[in-house]
Design a protein around this motif. Sequence first.
Motif, PDB file in Angstrom:
ATOM      1  N   GLY A 102       0.823  -1.199   0.000  1.00  0.00           N
ATOM      2  CA  GLY A 102       0.000   0.000   0.000  1.00  0.00           C
ATOM      3  C   GLY A 102       0.860   1.253   0.000  1.00  0.00           C
ATOM      4  N   PRO A 103       0.225   2.425   0.081  1.00  0.00           N
ATOM      5  CA  PRO A 103       0.973   3.696   0.048  1.00  0.00           C
ATOM      6  C   PRO A 103       1.990   3.827   1.172  1.00  0.00           C
ATOM      7  N   ALA A 104       1.736   3.217   2.316  1.00  0.00           N
ATOM      8  CA  ALA A 104       2.659   3.343   3.453  1.00  0.00           C
ATOM      9  C   ALA A 104       3.846   2.400   3.346  1.00  0.00           C
ATOM     10  N   ASP A 105       3.831   1.505   2.369  1.00  0.00           N
ATOM     11  CA  ASP A 105       4.884   0.503   2.236  1.00  0.00           C
ATOM     12  C   ASP A 105       5.957   0.992   1.273  1.00  0.00           C
ATOM     13  N   ALA A 106       6.770   1.926   1.761  1.00  0.00           N
ATOM     14  CA  ALA A 106       7.848   2.485   0.953  1.00  0.00           C
ATOM     15  C   ALA A 106       9.094   2.579   1.812  1.00  0.00           C
ATOM     16  N   VAL A 107      10.244   2.562   1.159  1.00  0.00           N
ATOM     17  CA  VAL A 107      11.527   2.684   1.844  1.00  0.00           C
ATOM     18  C   VAL A 107      12.222   3.934   1.329  1.00  0.00           C
ATOM     19  N   ASP A 108      12.247   4.957   2.170  1.00  0.00           N
ATOM     20  CA  ASP A 108      12.867   6.232   1.799  1.00  0.00           C
ATOM     21  C   ASP A 108      12.337   6.747   0.465  1.00  0.00           C
ATOM     22  N   GLY A 109      11.025   6.661   0.302  1.00  0.00           N
ATOM     23  CA  GLY A 109      10.383   7.183  -0.889  1.00  0.00           C
ATOM     24  C   GLY A 109      10.287   6.209  -2.040  1.00  0.00           C
ATOM     25  N   VAL A 110      10.878   5.022  -1.916  1.00  0.00           N
ATOM     26  CA  VAL A 110      10.827   4.023  -2.987  1.00  0.00           C
ATOM     27  C   VAL A 110       9.693   3.046  -2.670  1.00  0.00           C
ATOM     28  N   TRP A 138      17.021   6.363   6.714  1.00  0.00           N
ATOM     29  CA  TRP A 138      18.466   6.462   6.929  1.00  0.00           C
ATOM     30  C   TRP A 138      19.194   5.703   5.824  1.00  0.00           C
ATOM     31  N   GLY A 139      20.471   6.020   5.661  1.00  0.00           N
ATOM     32  CA  GLY A 139      21.239   5.400   4.592  1.00  0.00           C
ATOM     33  C   GLY A 139      20.863   6.009   3.257  1.00  0.00           C
ATOM     34  N   ALA A 140      20.907   5.231   2.214  1.00  0.00           N
ATOM     35  CA  ALA A 140      20.525   5.692   0.877  1.00  0.00           C
ATOM     36  C   ALA A 140      19.279   4.926   0.427  1.00  0.00           C
ATOM     37  N   PRO A 141      18.478   5.527  -0.449  1.00  0.00           N
ATOM     38  CA  PRO A 141      17.305   4.799  -0.953  1.00  0.00           C
ATOM     39  C   PRO A 141      17.741   3.562  -1.734  1.00  0.00           C
ATOM     40  N   PRO A 142      17.014   2.457  -1.618  1.00  0.00           N
ATOM     41  CA  PRO A 142      17.344   1.275  -2.413  1.00  0.00           C
ATOM     42  C   PRO A 142      17.046   1.530  -3.892  1.00  0.00           C
ATOM     43  N   GLU A 143      17.671   0.753  -4.754  1.00  0.00           N
ATOM     44  CA  GLU A 143      17.440   0.920  -6.190  1.00  0.00           C
ATOM     45  C   GLU A 143      15.978   0.646  -6.547  1.00  0.00           C
ATOM     46  N   ARG A 144      15.377  -0.337  -5.886  1.00  0.00           N
ATOM     47  CA  ARG A 144      13.951  -0.607  -6.025  1.00  0.00           C
ATOM     48  C   ARG A 144      13.535  -1.522  -4.881  1.00  0.00           C
ATOM     49  N   VAL A 145      12.251  -1.710  -4.693  1.00  0.00           N
ATOM     50  CA  VAL A 145      11.743  -2.583  -3.633  1.00  0.00           C
ATOM     51  C   VAL A 145      10.637  -3.449  -4.235  1.00  0.00           C
ATOM     52  N   ASP A 146      10.998  -4.624  -4.711  1.00  0.00           N
ATOM     53  CA  ASP A 146       9.985  -5.550  -5.217  1.00  0.00           C
ATOM     54  C   ASP A 146       9.245  -6.223  -4.062  1.00  0.00           C
ATOM     55  N   LEU A 147       9.994  -6.571  -3.024  1.00  0.00           N
ATOM     56  CA  LEU A 147       9.422  -7.251  -1.863  1.00  0.00           C
ATOM     57  C   LEU A 147       9.862  -6.544  -0.593  1.00  0.00           C
ATOM     58  N   LEU A 148       8.900  -6.128   0.205  1.00  0.00           N
ATOM     59  CA  LEU A 148       9.182  -5.578   1.528  1.00  0.00           C
ATOM     60  C   LEU A 148       8.960  -6.699   2.538  1.00  0.00           C
ATOM     61  N   LEU A 149      10.033  -7.099   3.209  1.00  0.00           N
ATOM     62  CA  LEU A 149       9.968  -8.203   4.163  1.00  0.00           C
ATOM     63  C   LEU A 149       9.731  -7.638   5.563  1.00  0.00           C
TER      64      LEU A 149
END
Length: 415
Positions: free
Chosen positions: A22-30, A69-80
């Motif tokens: 959903g919309p809340a499932d993002a990592v540093d904007g990704v 924190w850190g750098a944004p990942p290149e992409r997030v296919d699966l959020l564990l």
Amino acid sequence: MTDADRLADALRPHGGEVRTAGPADAVDGVPATVVARPVTTDGVAAVLREATAQGLVTVARGGATALDWGAPPERVDLLLDTTGLDRLVEHGAGDLVVVAEAGLPVAELLGHVAGAAQELVVDLPPDRLAGGSTVGGALSTGASGPRRLQRGALRDLVLGATVVLADGTVATAGGTVVKNVAGYDLAKLLTGAYGTLGVVVRAAFRLHPVRPDRAFGVAAGPAADVAARARSVVASQLAPAAVEIDRPAGSDVAEVAVLLEGAGAAVGRRAAEAAGLLDGRVQDEPPAWWGALPGGPGTLAKATATLTGVADLLAAARAAEQRHGAGVALRGTAAGVLHALVTGTPGATAGAVGRLRGAAPSPREGTVTVLRASREVRAALDVWGPVGGLDLMRAVKRQLDPGRNLAPGRFVGGI
């Protein structure tokens, strides 16, 4: 069959759930595509094995208190989502050891061991602790706080861990007793790696008995004088549990607070001696800023320095403000691990970070790493700065995650 369907099939025998992000499932904007929440180690292994077979990128999430924190990942296919792994596995009070799953909130772990008058000396910032920061998240970000001066950071307290690698291999390193130091120290290797090498599912930690009495020596003055006084306390025979410095943005004045812990009247006597070295006062409670990161909007960075280099870092903060028009607040241990909050335009922020890095001309003398920043600021500077041993780090990444399936881009050098 979709990626989510195949992941759900892999997880089903082990319990847990898979859902569309959903919309809340993002990592540093990704944004993520799919979220999996396993409840067992075997479930984590099954999900990662399937995700890697599909060529999916996986990023682990605990309490989500430091996902920017850190750098944004290149992409997030699966959020564990690791919060399904939330058991306190073992508390060996007699051995001063606790074993917990990665999704257990640190606050819950602390509450449990407090019943035996013991503690895990992690000293997370209050907002992360209250926000549900987990055992795995604290390890992933390399958490530490004021009392690292005497008893070390979290990486010094972890005795062993169970880790799932990108291909689903379950690896265990270390042990559950303090004397166990043999073997490949995978637990420490993964601490501070932002989930780029493996997913910690369980960890064992060394505990300490709670010291019942405490007092603080506190003083304020010109930043250079405060740094010198703080250094004298660190080098003294008083055995302070923590020596912290706070320098607000735009100020020529800093404050130092020294924590003395122990039992009985000796604590007060030591606090009085510390206050004498500081030319300050004794108080029962810490300053309002104690243990918290510099707050507010802006760019958050972690700065390290030698014991004598802290004064140079404070001077560089003031020089950066005067030269670049940025605000630079500094707070942390006088032994050389501080956090900076930099405010201003992207250009001013980049200039200020560069000035701070100039206070430590080599990685051996100190580093300044940007933890949290806007995309505009990230585009204007190198968030990691000079890093020693980068080739070795990349070699470890290739060995443990050759397909770059775990959080690629989150760590230094694009790891």
